[in-house]
Design a protein around this motif. Structure first.
Motif, PDB file in Angstrom:
ATOM      1  N   ALA A 221       0.833  -1.206   0.000  1.00 28.60           N
ATOM      2  CA  ALA A 221       0.000   0.000   0.000  1.00 28.60           C
ATOM      3  C   ALA A 221       0.864   1.251   0.000  1.00 28.60           C
ATOM      4  N   GLY A 222       1.904   1.266   0.823  1.00 27.01           N
ATOM      5  CA  GLY A 222       2.794   2.418   0.880  1.00 27.01           C
ATOM      6  C   GLY A 222       3.505   2.664  -0.432  1.00 27.01           C
ATOM      7  N   ALA A 223       3.926   1.598  -1.096  1.00 25.13           N
ATOM      8  CA  ALA A 223       4.600   1.755  -2.385  1.00 25.13           C
ATOM      9  C   ALA A 223       3.648   2.305  -3.441  1.00 25.13           C
ATOM     10  N   ALA A 253      13.130  -1.400   3.935  1.00 29.26           N
ATOM     11  CA  ALA A 253      13.623  -0.610   2.801  1.00 29.26           C
ATOM     12  C   ALA A 253      13.867  -1.498   1.583  1.00 29.26           C
ATOM     13  N   ARG A 254      14.395  -2.686   1.821  1.00 30.98           N
ATOM     14  CA  ARG A 254      14.640  -3.614   0.713  1.00 30.98           C
ATOM     15  C   ARG A 254      13.327  -3.970   0.012  1.00 30.98           C
ATOM     16  N   GLU A 261      10.964  -1.092  -8.179  1.00 33.31           N
ATOM     17  CA  GLU A 261      11.951  -1.286  -9.244  1.00 33.31           C
ATOM     18  C   GLU A 261      11.271  -1.326 -10.614  1.00 33.31           C
ATOM     19  N   GLY A 262      11.848  -0.637 -11.561  1.00 31.16           N
ATOM     20  CA  GLY A 262      11.336  -0.640 -12.929  1.00 31.16           C
ATOM     21  C   GLY A 262      10.154   0.282 -13.158  1.00 31.16           C
ATOM     22  N   SER A 457       3.752   1.737 -12.937  1.00 26.91           N
ATOM     23  CA  SER A 457       4.682   1.594 -11.827  1.00 26.91           C
ATOM     24  C   SER A 457       5.531   0.345 -12.047  1.00 26.91           C
ATOM     25  N   GLY A 458       6.325  -0.018 -11.034  1.00 29.03           N
ATOM     26  CA  GLY A 458       7.107  -1.240 -11.129  1.00 29.03           C
ATOM     27  C   GLY A 458       6.213  -2.458 -11.122  1.00 29.03           C
ATOM     28  N   PRO A 459       6.704  -3.611 -11.584  1.00 29.78           N
ATOM     29  CA  PRO A 459       5.883  -4.825 -11.655  1.00 29.78           C
ATOM     30  C   PRO A 459       5.274  -5.217 -10.306  1.00 29.78           C
ATOM     31  N   GLY A 460       5.997  -4.977  -9.211  1.00 29.72           N
ATOM     32  CA  GLY A 460       5.464  -5.336  -7.911  1.00 29.72           C
ATOM     33  C   GLY A 460       4.217  -4.540  -7.569  1.00 29.72           C
TER      34      GLY A 460
END
Length: 498
Positions: A221-223, A253-254, A261-262, A457-460
């Motif tokens: 959710a944060g991302a 963070a990781r 990413e991406g 956004s990134g795939p995740g």
């Protein structure tokens, strides 16, 4: 999967499998043999007429009263009946099933002096989806969860009400309907059924697993929110977190970097973004989410051993001795539950603040007010943020620790009690609230991403966006939002956004 009870190997995921997925349960042969051995010790002591607490004496403040042999069976039945003094709403089926499983596993350990037949009846009830009415309130967590477990024990002796897949009825009749018969309690067996930590431990076991799912979803959710608000992932650079050395923060963070990413959205504003850094609700997510992970791990380290704990009093040992102690005292789980309550409340606080930034027309980086294309005529997600604020505020009240409180009970024989069941019940409410707070954020963040299209956004994050859209469509005109929030909260409970 099936679960074999031996008193030593039960895991948190086993509890969930039985509570939520009706995994079949059985008593391990080795555990049956241990139970028979300890039962023989109890019967021998009862035959001698020696003064043994709870076997040939009364209970608690009445432990100095000797009970004649001809009244030992009545003693145990009276104990169950008199201690079934719980009140309030009935516990949900999943919590009662978890409690039944934990109590059966405790007896299977072989230190309770109970016959194997008690565990086998509990297993048969679990396998048939039978569960008794257990009121939520009435336990202080020592001498164990006496009232809730007494309501459970009532069903084993054929009294009280028993729920089944077809409805609800008197326990004796429901047992007979499923080919089962109640037990007649022998010396110590009533005490063995009610003296323990299994009611609050059942809620705690399921809460730890849910807390991990919530923690993982707080990152997705944060991302999503970070992307919708055109935030920067620079604050998640591993070098920043390595120099602090907090393991949970590093892991958090990781995860954020992996989700982002991406991202095409990030690349679209990398070179011309005038902001040096984001607000704390975005920038400091690892610094807040990280300690929550370690709080969950701390809670699990205290709760997991309770699944295989001997929590009776007295305990029966294989050398023929019976020792009185205090393993029924629920302080360990109570403290863990209080820590989880504080940790989960912090996730709610962060999530609600992110939702506010998504909907606030002065803070949401060019998104329409309250994420609606027709602001004024439409209110969009204005009230969704209010709901999140209300739930978050309630969490703050409930985060006050229960485990530091005590009221003496049983004529002050039980002079320091942990209030573990109270800690469990308020954590359950907090988890419900945090699920819904994050559901609001997921709904708003997905709407925010709609306004950044065609960029992705990134795939995740895109995977989670798709999972949100599978449950809730984008908002074009105002609609009733309550069902959307409930649907996303249910998806969160099932781990769809983790």
């Amino acid at each position: 999967m099936s679960v074999s009870l031996d008193g030593y190997a039960l895991r948190l995921h086993d509890v969930a499998a039985v509570a939520d997925d009706a995994a079949p349960v059985s008593l391990a042969p080795a555990a049956r043999a241990r139970m028979q051995q300890s039962r023989g010790i109890v019967e021998a002591l009862a035959a001698k007429g020696e003064a043994v607490y709870g076997v040939t004496t009364g209970f608690g403040k009445l432990s100095d009263i000797a009970i004649p042999a001809e009244r030992l069976a009545q003693l145990q039945l009276n104990l169950v009946r008199s201690h079934a003094a719980g009140v309030g709403p009935r516990l949900e089926e999943r919590f009662v099933r978890a409690m039944m499983l934990l109590r059966a596993n405790c007896l299977a350990k072989g230190f309770s002096g109970a016959r194997p037949e008690l565990v086998e009846l509990l297993c048969a009830m679990l396998n048939a989806r039978l569960w008794p009415d257990v009121p939520e309130q009435g336990s202080v967590g020592a001498s164990g969860d006496l009232a809730p477990l007494a309501h459970l024990a009532l069903a084993l002796v054929g009294e009280g009400m028993l729920n089944h897949p077809g409805g609800r009825g008197e326990a004796k009749a429901v047992l007979a309907q499923y080919g089962l018969a109640p037990v007649a309690l022998g010396p110590k067996e009533g005490l063995a059924l009610i003296n323990g930590t299994q009611a609050h431990s059942a809620i705690a076991a399921l809460a730890v697993l849910e807390a991990r799912r919530i923690w993982e979803t707080a990152h997705t959710a944060g991302a999503m929110t970070l992307e919708a608000l055109l935030g920067t992932p620079t604050a998640f650079d591993a070098r920043i977190h390595d120099v602090r050395g907090q393991r949970g923060q590093q892991e958090s963070a990781r995860r954020f970097l992996g989700l982002l990413e991406g991202s095409e959205i990030r690349e679209s504003h990398r070179s011309d973004d005038p902001r040096v850094q984001d607000a704390y609700g975005l920038r400091c997510m690892p610094q807040v989410h990280g300690p929550v992970l370690q709080a969950i791990e701390f809670a699990e380290s205290l709760i997991a051993p309770e699944l295989n704990a001997a929590t009776d009093n007295p305990l029966v040992f294989d050398d023929g001795t019976m020792l009185s102690g205090g393993n029924f005292h629920g302080q360990a789980a109570a403290m863990a539950l209080d820590v989880l309550a504080i940790a989960m409340t912090n996730l709610a606080v962060m999530s609600e603040r992110r939702t506010d930034r998504l909907t606030h027309p002065d803070l949401n980086e060019g998104l329409p007010p309250f994420l609606t294309p027709t602001a004024g005529v439409s209110s969009g997600f204005m009230m969704a943020q209010v709901t999140a604020a209300a739930l978050t505020s309630e969490c703050k009240v409930l985060a006050h620790p229960a485990s530091v409180d005590t009221i003496p009970t049983d004529g002050s024989k039980e002079d320091v009690v942990p209030m573990a069941m109270g800690a469990a019940l308020k954590l359950r409410r907090i988890l419900h609230n945090v699920r819904h707070v994050l559901a609001v954020e997921l709904m708003c963040a997905a709407q925010g991403l709609e306004y950044r299209r065609p960029l992705k956004s990134g795939p995740g994050v895109e995977r989670v966006f798709g999972a949100v859209r599978a449950r809730v469509p984008a908002l074009s005109d105002d609609r009733v939002l309550g069902p959307d929030i409930e649907s996303l909260a249910e998806g969160l409970r099932l781990g769809e956004f983790a």
